[in-house]
Scaffold this active site. Sequence first.
Site, PDB file in Angstrom:
ATOM      1  N   ASP A 172     -35.111   2.766   0.548  1.00 43.37           N
ATOM      2  CA  ASP A 172     -36.474   2.259   0.543  1.00 43.37           C
ATOM      3  C   ASP A 172     -37.536   3.201   1.110  1.00 43.37           C
ATOM      4  O   ASP A 172     -38.525   3.486   0.474  1.00 43.37           O
ATOM      5  CB  ASP A 172     -36.557   0.953   1.344  1.00 43.37           C
ATOM      6  CG  ASP A 172     -35.551  -0.092   0.885  1.00 43.37           C
ATOM      7  OD1 ASP A 172     -34.689   0.224   0.049  1.00 43.37           O
ATOM      8  OD2 ASP A 172     -35.629  -1.231   1.364  1.00 43.37           O
ATOM      9  N   GLU A 403     -25.409  -2.244  10.219  1.00 44.55           N
ATOM     10  CA  GLU A 403     -25.904  -1.873   8.887  1.00 44.55           C
ATOM     11  C   GLU A 403     -26.013  -0.342   8.760  1.00 44.55           C
ATOM     12  O   GLU A 403     -25.667   0.230   7.731  1.00 44.55           O
ATOM     13  CB  GLU A 403     -27.287  -2.531   8.714  1.00 44.55           C
ATOM     14  CG  GLU A 403     -27.943  -2.354   7.371  1.00 44.55           C
ATOM     15  CD  GLU A 403     -29.304  -3.066   7.319  1.00 44.55           C
ATOM     16  OE1 GLU A 403     -29.727  -3.673   8.337  1.00 44.55           O
ATOM     17  OE2 GLU A 403     -29.935  -3.014   6.251  1.00 44.55           O
TER      18      GLU A 403
END
Length: 439
Positions: A172, A403
Amino acid sequence: MDDQQRLIEEAKIILEQNWQDGFTIPRAELYPFQWNWDSGFVALGWSHFKVENALRELNSLFSGQWLNGMIPHIVFHSENETTYFPNHDFWKTDQCQSAPDSPKTSGISQPPVHAFILERIYVKHQDNPEILDAIQELFPKILRAHRWWYQHRDPLNEGLVYIYHPWESGRDNSPMWDEALGNIVFDRDQLPTYERKDTAHTEADMRPTKRDYDVYVYLLEVGKKYQYEGPEIFHVSPYVIQDTLINAILIKSNESLIRIGKLLGYSMSDLEKWNRKSKVSFEEKLWNEELGVYTCYNLRTNRQIACREIGAFTALFAGIPSIDRAQKLMTLLHSWQEKGFSLCPSFDPGHGSFDSKRYWRGPIWPQMNWLINQGLLRYGFDDLATAVKQDLIRLVKQMGFYEYFEANLITQKGLDRGYGGSHFSWTASTIIDLMKSEK
Ligand code: DGY
């Protein structure tokens, strides 16, 4: 139980906890739905101990497939979850002819990992007759998805597909998008009002910035205006990129799909043709000799995005580089290690925009280590492949199933946890798969 087994057992528990009767959420609250490329890696993890869940996982994802073939990047299996933005009511894909009525979905896609994951599951379980049935069912759906990439996202007919939203790339807020996104001019007051939810579940300095989100929303609105398809987006979107990762994964998955198709008795000559062209264009258009890496290509400026970042190395997994170029990629990765970083930082640690904590601006991502480990093995760089695997295992042992992780070895010393969401599904899955593999 030894350390190794304990870690695998912990990973299995995470997958069980994130399982939602048919699919696996990446992480409660932060990502409470099914994500496209996450689901591929998660299926890989399940395939080691509950292969039926691996198949259900993939089938659930494909229940969100659009009539045009696109696999959306999020499938909103529940319409009652409110902890994520942008939710189904913001995407408004119910106004798109191609989108399914149910489940609701987003309107963009993500790296097409599913064919190579399916092939892995097949190779592992080929004696199980249910696997062949599942493959027969999934094969035409995945083929339609690949066809969608070529028909809808390769208007120049180069064999290189484009993306029009950074969320499609999976990376992103990588610094490599800074220039392209920074040049987008828009009036904030014209954006729909929205409320971010991600920073309520994890620290803001580990996530994209407010300006990043404004641009994400702006580009989402561009897609929405054109029902997330159609040639207009290619012409009007200010962000139109041929991404290394998407194209390398597509090529790798094409290879698997060709083998699966032949196994089922189909002629795969169309896909073979597309794949050959994709490989040639990838080599010719994306290689940057000065940097010694593959780069993304900005179709708005007609220039390569001259950055060294993680997507470049996934070309190894797809078998794209010549031995000489593969050697250059391997040497570059090795040099990052020598500079005091664990493998693999998601962005060039020598670059001024590197940030070892903020999402895709530097941290280590488990699924990327998996892809790069496999790529290095494909070229026989076994030592570095082992380092990539062991670095991830060590980080997870020290910091938990997060993550993403701090890349700088010195900063790591003061940390007892990773970044972003904890109890993360693809971290659990990649750990299971890596620990169960010989190399
Ligand atoms: C997010 O919400 O952070 C994702 O990357 C978008 O899919």
